[in-house]
Design an enzyme around this catalytic site. Structure first.
Site, PDB file in Angstrom:
ATOM      1  N   ARG A 216       0.845  -1.196   0.000  1.00 37.42           N
ATOM      2  CA  ARG A 216       0.000   0.000   0.000  1.00 37.42           C
ATOM      3  C   ARG A 216       0.881   1.247   0.000  1.00 37.42           C
ATOM      4  O   ARG A 216       1.838   1.338   0.768  1.00 37.42           O
ATOM      5  CB  ARG A 216      -0.930   0.011   1.218  1.00 37.42           C
ATOM      6  CG  ARG A 216      -1.908  -1.161   1.229  1.00 37.42           C
ATOM      7  CD  ARG A 216      -2.872  -1.117   2.389  1.00 37.42           C
ATOM      8  NE  ARG A 216      -3.702  -2.324   2.404  1.00 37.42           N
ATOM      9  CZ  ARG A 216      -4.608  -2.606   3.335  1.00 37.42           C
ATOM     10  NH1 ARG A 216      -4.810  -1.748   4.330  1.00 37.42           N
ATOM     11  NH2 ARG A 216      -5.323  -3.721   3.271  1.00 37.42           N
TER      12      ARG A 216
ATOM     13  N   ARG B  54       2.095   1.037  10.218  1.00 38.31           N
ATOM     14  CA  ARG B  54       1.621   1.413   8.883  1.00 38.31           C
ATOM     15  C   ARG B  54       2.807   1.364   7.909  1.00 38.31           C
ATOM     16  O   ARG B  54       3.572   2.311   7.785  1.00 38.31           O
ATOM     17  CB  ARG B  54       1.004   2.811   8.918  1.00 38.31           C
ATOM     18  CG  ARG B  54       0.095   3.107   7.725  1.00 38.31           C
ATOM     19  CD  ARG B  54      -0.534   4.489   7.861  1.00 38.31           C
ATOM     20  NE  ARG B  54      -1.420   4.572   9.009  1.00 38.31           N
ATOM     21  CZ  ARG B  54      -2.704   4.235   9.000  1.00 38.31           C
ATOM     22  NH1 ARG B  54      -3.252   3.793   7.888  1.00 38.31           N
ATOM     23  NH2 ARG B  54      -3.442   4.345  10.085  1.00 38.31           N
TER      24      ARG B  54
ATOM     25  N   GLU C 150      -6.391  -1.187  15.628  1.00 42.79           N
ATOM     26  CA  GLU C 150      -7.025  -2.155  14.735  1.00 42.79           C
ATOM     27  C   GLU C 150      -6.042  -3.242  14.304  1.00 42.79           C
ATOM     28  O   GLU C 150      -4.909  -2.964  13.922  1.00 42.79           O
ATOM     29  CB  GLU C 150      -7.553  -1.435  13.490  1.00 42.79           C
ATOM     30  CG  GLU C 150      -8.182  -2.375  12.467  1.00 42.79           C
ATOM     31  CD  GLU C 150      -8.309  -1.763  11.085  1.00 42.79           C
ATOM     32  OE1 GLU C 150      -8.393  -2.541  10.113  1.00 42.79           O
ATOM     33  OE2 GLU C 150      -8.296  -0.522  10.981  1.00 42.79           O
TER      34      GLU C 150
ATOM     35  N   SER D 179     -10.293  -6.335  10.307  1.00 46.97           N
ATOM     36  CA  SER D 179     -11.539  -5.728   9.882  1.00 46.97           C
ATOM     37  C   SER D 179     -12.319  -6.791   9.125  1.00 46.97           C
ATOM     38  O   SER D 179     -11.789  -7.410   8.199  1.00 46.97           O
ATOM     39  CB  SER D 179     -11.255  -4.520   8.982  1.00 46.97           C
ATOM     40  OG  SER D 179     -12.420  -3.784   8.717  1.00 46.97           O
TER      41      SER D 179
ATOM     42  N   ARG E 159       0.964  -6.401  12.617  1.00 47.61           N
ATOM     43  CA  ARG E 159       0.351  -5.801  13.810  1.00 47.61           C
ATOM     44  C   ARG E 159       0.243  -6.821  14.936  1.00 47.61           C
ATOM     45  O   ARG E 159       0.309  -6.461  16.116  1.00 47.61           O
ATOM     46  CB  ARG E 159      -1.009  -5.207  13.462  1.00 47.61           C
ATOM     47  CG  ARG E 159      -0.889  -4.007  12.530  1.00 47.61           C
ATOM     48  CD  ARG E 159      -2.155  -3.185  12.435  1.00 47.61           C
ATOM     49  NE  ARG E 159      -1.954  -2.014  11.581  1.00 47.61           N
ATOM     50  CZ  ARG E 159      -2.772  -0.985  11.494  1.00 47.61           C
ATOM     51  NH1 ARG E 159      -3.891  -0.981  12.220  1.00 47.61           N
ATOM     52  NH2 ARG E 159      -2.513   0.030  10.699  1.00 47.61           N
TER      53      ARG E 159
END
Length: 447
Positions: free
Chosen positions: A283, A298, A370, A373, A411
């Site tokens: 990403r 991130r 988070e 999801s 994560r």
């Protein structure tokens, strides 16, 4: 993509639903396009009827030996007029499809209305050893350090990654690299052996049609890494298919797992289809606004074990709850505190009709972050993909597609480092991961 039939039948409901997401749907524009489409279709039907009538009249005149030249001239002019109407209709449909491709999904009626993550709703939390649902995570008896400070002493190497690739990349060494691998293998085994998902190995590079089908394109093009751009110079040996269009690195294997049923019709008895894969994800973080530049939270490249289900529309919300439980099971086996959040209308992803987030506790930050999801996209992606199933009776229907992280490996690594850190700088290996690491119980700081 939105259901055009629903727009025609109850556009007010669509407008109201999108308004809760902060999207102002232009109903007047839709009505105008619809009016143009209907007008072209009426003209087309009238011309076709005229052609049929002329054909019949010509036959009658010829059978009587009479002159049919005028009727034949009129009939010969119709195909060109029909072709023009066909082009006009295609232009209208292209404009409508191009516009609707930028509009997000309509939220399910159970989704709380809100504008940002501040309006998300905590449903429950799971704390190891907690006596009730309102307990806070146990506090570490010493001042906890963040994953960067602990990690850099046990194999987290940002400097080498920066030299190789730039910022927002990491390199792992020794037992910490093994811990990262162990997390991914443990997650895959949990999803395949215990939860019945079929493991897949998928491409990491996909075409634009695949990304359009799952909703990444056209809206999120700037968030993707492009690999090959059409129009560049290529050698004769280059695969012709590869130079015909842009190619992209995947941002999640949801893209490839869900996209694998593009233009297919599945037997109803095969539903639900459960798929999982461990892949790197890429990403550009174009929209991150400089958030989380420190550490592993991130990154431009990270690993994830993804879950996808292709479900019957009547059972997709059962599947959503099931998938949430599958993600929770991983965190519980790892002994990591987490909470379940229901996202509000304004914080959901583009394709989602309903989403749950799992947030893991990070003691050094004294906050929840988070880590998974889980979403039901209903038929939104299936319409774009033309992914359907064949019921026992009637015509093929669109599948409902669901996806969820099971989990984000990087994560999870952060959460293990921070929650299992010791005062001496070592990190205890969670018991469920030790079989994947040759029985290693603790990672100690390197000399």
């Amino acid at each position: 993509m939105l259901d055009q039939n629903q727009l025609r039948k109850d556009i007010d409901l669509v407008v109201q639903g999108l308004a809760t997401r902060g999207v102002d749907f232009d109903a007047q524009r839709f009505h105008e396009l619809e009016a143009r489409r209907k007008s072209v279709q009426v003209d087309t039907e009238n011309l076709q009827a005229q052609r049929n009538a002329l054909s019949k009249r010509i036959g009658q005149l010829r059978s009587k030996g009479e002159d049919a030249s005028q009727e034949m001239a009129e009939s010969q002019a119709i195909p060109e007029r029909l072709k023009q109407l066909e082009l006009a209709l295609a232009e209208i449909q292209a404009e409508l499809s191009s516009w609707l491709a930028t509009i997000p999904n309509i939220p399910h009626s159970s989704v709380p209305v809100g504008s940002s993550e501040e309006d998300n709703v905590e449903l429950r939390r799971w704390i190891p050893g907690a006596r009730n649902a309102n307990d806070e995570p146990a506090h570490i008896t010493f001042q906890p350090k963040d994953h960067v400070e602990v990690g850099e002493k046990i194999g987290l190497d940002f400097e080498s990654a920066r030299k190789l690739s730039g910022s927002r990349f990491m390199m792992l060494r020794g037992p910490l690299a093994a811990l990262h691998r162990a997390l991914a293998q443990f997650m895959l085994n949990t999803q395949t052996i215990e939860h019945g998902y079929q493991e897949c190995y998928t491409p990491y590079i996909v075409n634009a049609a695949t990304l359009f089908g799952t909703g990444q394109l056209p809206k999120f093009k700037d968030d993707m890494f492009w690999v090959t751009k059409g129009g560049q110079d290529h050698t004769e040996e280059t695969d012709a298919d590869a130079v015909a269009e842009d190619l992209y690195l995947i941002s999640t294997s949801e893209i490839t797992l869900t996209g694998s049923v593009r233009d297919e019709i599945l037997p109803q008895e095969d539903l639900p289809v459960r798929l999982t894969a461990h892949t790197p994800c890429f990403r550009s973080e174009a929209g991150s606004g400089g958030r989380d530049t420190r550490g592993v939270i991130r990154q431009h490249q990270f690993d994830k074990v993804e879950m996808v289900q292709l479900a019957h529309p009547e059972k997709s919300y059962e599947a959503l709850e099931e998938m949430l439980g599958h993600a929770e099971a991983v965190l519980q086996k790892l002994g990591l505190p987490y909470r379940v959040m229901q996202l509000c209308t304004g914080d959901m992803g583009f394709s989602a009709a309903k989403t749950y987030d799992l947030e893991v506790w990070l003691p050094a930050q004294n906050t929840w972050r988070e880590i998974s999801s889980v979403s039901n996209c209903e038929a939104f992606q299936a319409r774009r993909l033309q992914a359907r199933f064949r019921p026992e009776k009637g015509r093929p229907e669109y599948l409902h597609t669901l996806n969820g992280s099971g989990l984000a490996v990087g994560r999870a690594l952060v959460a293990v480092i921070e929650n299992y850190q010791q005062e001496d700088g070592s990190v205890v290996v969670p018991e469920v991961l030790r079989p994947y690491m040759g029985g290693l119980e603790k990672i100690t700081p390197q000399a």
